[in-house]
Design a protein around this motif. Structure first.
Motif, PDB file in Angstrom:
ATOM      1  N   PHE A   1       0.706  -1.185   0.525  1.00  0.00           N
ATOM      2  CA  PHE A   1      -0.501   0.154   0.011  1.00  0.00           C
ATOM      3  C   PHE A   1       1.007   1.316   0.160  1.00  0.00           C
ATOM      4  N   THR A   2       0.685   2.555  -0.215  1.00  0.00           N
ATOM      5  CA  THR A   2       1.312   3.716  -0.097  1.00  0.00           C
ATOM      6  C   THR A   2      -0.391   4.412  -0.470  1.00  0.00           C
ATOM      7  N   ALA A   3       0.149   5.617  -0.077  1.00  0.00           N
ATOM      8  CA  ALA A   3      -1.083   6.583   0.656  1.00  0.00           C
ATOM      9  C   ALA A   3      -0.824   8.242   1.201  1.00  0.00           C
ATOM     10  N   ASP A   4      -1.725   8.805   0.418  1.00  0.00           N
ATOM     11  CA  ASP A   4      -0.855  10.580   1.325  1.00  0.00           C
ATOM     12  C   ASP A   4      -2.477  11.398   1.293  1.00  0.00           C
ATOM     13  N   SER A   5      -2.563  12.230   2.364  1.00  0.00           N
ATOM     14  CA  SER A   5      -3.785  12.681   2.743  1.00  0.00           C
ATOM     15  C   SER A   5      -3.687  14.348   2.694  1.00  0.00           C
ATOM     16  N   ASP A   6      -4.301  14.968   3.093  1.00  0.00           N
ATOM     17  CA  ASP A   6      -3.975  16.205   2.951  1.00  0.00           C
ATOM     18  C   ASP A   6      -4.143  16.897   4.705  1.00  0.00           C
ATOM     19  N   ALA A   7      -4.164  15.854   5.137  1.00  0.00           N
ATOM     20  CA  ALA A   7      -4.345  16.489   7.113  1.00  0.00           C
ATOM     21  C   ALA A   7      -2.928  15.500   7.994  1.00  0.00           C
ATOM     22  N   ILE A   8      -2.410  16.180   8.603  1.00  0.00           N
ATOM     23  CA  ILE A   8      -1.412  15.599   9.241  1.00  0.00           C
ATOM     24  C   ILE A   8      -2.005  14.117  10.576  1.00  0.00           C
ATOM     25  N   ILE A   9      -3.028  14.890  11.324  1.00  0.00           N
ATOM     26  CA  ILE A   9      -3.679  13.935  12.028  1.00  0.00           C
ATOM     27  C   ILE A   9      -3.741  11.865  11.201  1.00  0.00           C
ATOM     28  N   THR A  10      -4.623  12.191   9.552  1.00  0.00           N
ATOM     29  CA  THR A  10      -5.025  11.555   9.083  1.00  0.00           C
ATOM     30  C   THR A  10      -4.117  10.214   8.754  1.00  0.00           C
ATOM     31  N   LYS A  11      -2.716  11.499   7.933  1.00  0.00           N
ATOM     32  CA  LYS A  11      -1.714  10.780   7.445  1.00  0.00           C
ATOM     33  C   LYS A  11      -0.864   9.789   8.298  1.00  0.00           C
ATOM     34  N   GLY A  12      -0.873  10.688   9.383  1.00  0.00           N
ATOM     35  CA  GLY A  12      -0.665   9.483  11.317  1.00  0.00           C
ATOM     36  C   GLY A  12      -1.323   8.173  10.805  1.00  0.00           C
ATOM     37  N   ILE A  13      -2.196   8.392  10.877  1.00  0.00           N
ATOM     38  CA  ILE A  13      -3.407   6.645  10.835  1.00  0.00           C
ATOM     39  C   ILE A  13      -3.395   6.261  10.029  1.00  0.00           C
ATOM     40  N   ILE A  14      -3.344   6.102   8.146  1.00  0.00           N
ATOM     41  CA  ILE A  14      -3.235   5.573   7.249  1.00  0.00           C
ATOM     42  C   ILE A  14      -1.797   5.180   7.571  1.00  0.00           C
ATOM     43  N   ALA A  15       0.038   6.069   8.377  1.00  0.00           N
ATOM     44  CA  ALA A  15       0.678   5.325   8.057  1.00  0.00           C
ATOM     45  C   ALA A  15       0.800   3.941   9.132  1.00  0.00           C
ATOM     46  N   ILE A  16       0.190   4.381   9.807  1.00  0.00           N
ATOM     47  CA  ILE A  16      -0.346   2.958  11.259  1.00  0.00           C
ATOM     48  C   ILE A  16      -0.753   2.062  10.636  1.00  0.00           C
ATOM     49  N   LEU A  17      -2.125   1.582   9.993  1.00  0.00           N
ATOM     50  CA  LEU A  17      -2.687   0.812   9.139  1.00  0.00           C
ATOM     51  C   LEU A  17      -2.000   0.516   8.092  1.00  0.00           C
ATOM     52  N   ILE A  18      -1.017   1.573   6.885  1.00  0.00           N
ATOM     53  CA  ILE A  18       0.003   0.339   6.372  1.00  0.00           C
ATOM     54  C   ILE A  18       1.092   0.144   6.758  1.00  0.00           C
ATOM     55  N   ARG A  19       1.774   0.405   7.650  1.00  0.00           N
ATOM     56  CA  ARG A  19       2.740  -0.605   8.631  1.00  0.00           C
ATOM     57  C   ARG A  19       1.865  -1.522   8.791  1.00  0.00           C
ATOM     58  N   ALA A  20       1.000  -1.648   9.698  1.00  0.00           N
ATOM     59  CA  ALA A  20      -0.022  -3.115   9.797  1.00  0.00           C
ATOM     60  C   ALA A  20      -0.252  -3.874   9.015  1.00  0.00           C
ATOM     61  N   PHE A  21      -0.794  -3.651   7.818  1.00  0.00           N
ATOM     62  CA  PHE A  21      -0.902  -4.528   6.293  1.00  0.00           C
ATOM     63  C   PHE A  21      -0.400  -4.741   5.099  1.00  0.00           C
ATOM     64  N   SER A  22       0.659  -3.494   5.753  1.00  0.00           N
ATOM     65  CA  SER A  22       1.090  -3.535   3.992  1.00  0.00           C
ATOM     66  C   SER A  22       2.132  -4.606   3.700  1.00  0.00           C
ATOM     67  N   ASN A  23       3.084  -5.387   2.995  1.00  0.00           N
ATOM     68  CA  ASN A  23       3.456  -6.524   2.792  1.00  0.00           C
ATOM     69  C   ASN A  23       3.515  -7.811   3.233  1.00  0.00           C
TER      70      ASN A  23
END
Length: 141
Positions: free
Chosen positions: A68-90
């Motif tokens: 997974f790769t992602a981006d967000s226009d909000a810094i908190i939301t970017k942090g949330i998706i980063a946590i999820l990508i760390r857990a589920f990517s690869n």
């Protein structure tokens, strides 16, 4: 590393912080390490529905694992998706589909988000699992 092991790591990392101001700061720093989506992929079909802020999520399958790769226009939301990508990517599609998301409650994330951000979190997880289901059905056919 298995999804459960990554989730345990995240729980331990968040447990190091005494209050939610520090946890938000940590989440924002995780967002800065996010594997960013290619600018050309920031299209309407990559936007996650149900998020207050804009979140683009892309997935690709390489060697039987979903990335997974992602981006967000909000810094908190970017942090949330980063946590999820760390857990589920690869991870293998079936492992993502079967993954428990209780670690989010253990971190205390959902209860410390506004209702709209909490809905967005649920939408992000749902979209990641939908991508995994699509890849799994390709593997099965």
């Amino acid at each position: 590393m298995k999804i459960e092991e990554i989730q345990e790591e995240l729980i331990s990392e968040f447990a190091m912080f005494d209050d939610w101001v520090e946890r938000y700061e940590y989440m924002i720093s995780l967002g800065k390490t996010l594997p960013l989506i290619d600018e050309n992929l920031k299209t309407e079909d990559k936007l996650i529905k149900g998020c207050q802020s804009k979140v683009w999520l892309n997935s690709e399958m390489n060697n039987g694992k979903v990335h997974f790769t992602a981006d967000s226009d909000a810094i908190i939301t970017k942090g949330i998706i980063a946590i999820l990508i760390r857990a589920f990517s690869n991870q293998k599609p079936q492992d993502i589909i079967n993954a428990n998301t209780a670690f989010i409650d253990e971190i205390g994330l959902k209860e410390h988000l506004s209702p709209t951000r909490a809905n967005g979190l649920v939408s992000m997880i749902k979209q990641m699992k939908l991508y995994a289901v699509a890849y799994q059905s390709q593997l099965n056919s």
